[in-house]
Write a protein that holds these residues in place. Structure first.
Motif, short mmCIF file in Angstrom:
data_model
loop_
_atom_site.label_atom_id
_atom_site.label_comp_id
_atom_site.label_asym_id
_atom_site.label_seq_id
_atom_site.Cartn_x
_atom_site.Cartn_y
_atom_site.Cartn_z
N THR A 8 0.81 -1.22 0.00
CA THR A 8 0.00 0.00 0.00
C THR A 8 0.85 1.28 0.00
OG1 THR A 8 -0.20 -0.18 2.40
CG2 THR A 8 -2.04 -1.05 1.08
N ARG A 12 3.64 6.27 -7.08
CA ARG A 12 3.43 7.36 -8.05
C ARG A 12 2.95 8.56 -7.27
NH1 ARG A 12 4.49 9.93 -11.98
NH2 ARG A 12 2.90 10.99 -13.19
N THR A 83 -13.60 7.12 -2.80
CA THR A 83 -13.08 8.32 -3.46
C THR A 83 -13.99 9.52 -3.22
OG1 THR A 83 -12.27 6.90 -5.23
CG2 THR A 83 -12.30 9.25 -5.67
N LYS A 162 -4.50 8.72 -0.49
CA LYS A 162 -3.80 9.60 -1.43
C LYS A 162 -4.66 10.84 -1.62
CE LYS A 162 -1.31 9.41 -5.83
NZ LYS A 162 -0.93 8.60 -6.98
#
Ligand SMILES: Cc1cc2nc3c(=O)[nH]c(=O)nc-3n(C[C@H](O)[C@H](O)[C@H](O)COP(=O)(O)OP(=O)(O)OC[C@H]3O[C@@H](n4cnc5c(N)ncnc54)[C@H](O)[C@@H]3O)c2cc1C
Length: 217
Positions: A8, A12, A83, A162
């Protein structure tokens, strides 16, 4: 959450990783929908579904006939993502357009909840996740309704967060272009509630007309 596992660790744009557990929980508590990813018989698929967090676990639920739930309960590794889209980032260069977001990914093995007490607690968590305060008013699930629902638990042990925030990151050479650049913030808005049938004659609960999500200002 502590340091990310090797699986995890965000590689990037690692500067967008947030390994603070509270940051992950805030995203999980604000969002409504997750996407559950599985591999069934060698075929990968991703299914959107509701979920709820209770402490250090997530619950998902649905029909016992659901392939998603049957497959996830079989002991395979699953991936669950949540998200929140916070804005559209319009850069001067097409290449540099982006999205502002907060996203969480969880890896693990889901387990079916069979203990009646935990199953009822999961129902409560799911209802309260959707609308805080609703559990106290809604009729409780009957045994046949509990039996007609499969509930899975996924531990929040291996996860990543992220986050992208802020404006466009155009190349220096593009900054002088006569092209509008900036951010279009996006957010979910509560609409006016629509009462169903005889509910029109009842007092509208505050959790309806003041509906909000954790994290909304
Ligand atoms: C709304 C939205 C729009 C996006 N649009 C694009 C796009 O158009 N193109 C694009 O390339 N990328 C986009 N991303 C970013 C994308 O999610 C990936 O982070 C990115 O593509 C890098 O993927 P990777 O497999 O190389 O990540 P890696 O850094 O190699 O992934 C390693 C580990 O980091 C974690 N991780 C990676 N990405 C995320 C994430 N988003 N949230 C939580 N954990 C994560 C996972 O645990 C993963 O196993 C978008 C993200 C969001 C939320």
């Amino acid at each position: 959450m502590g340091p990310a596992s090797e699986r995890t660790r965000v590689r990037r744009h690692p500067e967008r990783a947030d390994y603070d557990r509270q940051a992950a929980l805030a995203v999980l508590d604000e969002a409504l929908v997750c996407h559950l990813g599985l591999v069934d018989g060698g075929v990968p698929y991703v299914i959107p579904t509701m979920y709820a967090r209770q402490g250090d676990v997530l619950y998902v639920h649905g029909s016992p006939a659901s392939r998603m739930l049957r497959t996830a309960a079989s002991g395979l590794e699953v991936c669950l993502t949540v998200t929140l889209v916070d804005g559209l980032v319009l850069a001067r260069a097409a290449f540099s357009h982006s999205t502002n977001y907060r996203a969480v990914g969880v890896l693990g093995r889901a387990v079916e909840v069979t203990d009646p007490e935990e199953k009822m607690a999961a129902f409560e968590a799911l209802v309260e996740h959707v609308c805080r305060g609703r559990w106290a008013d809604a009729r409780r699930p009957e045994p046949k309704e509990l039996n007609a629902t499969k509930v899975l638990r996924l531990d929040l042990t291996e996860m990543s967060t992220k986050v992208r925030a802020g404006g466009p990151r155009d190349q220096e050479a593009d900054l002088g272009l006569p092209v509008w650049a900036g951010v279009i913030p996006l957010r979910v808005l509560r609409g006016a509630a629509i009462p169903d049938g005889a509910a029109a004659d009842l007092t509208t609960p505050a959790y309806v007309f003041e509906y909000s999500r954790p994290g909304w200002s």
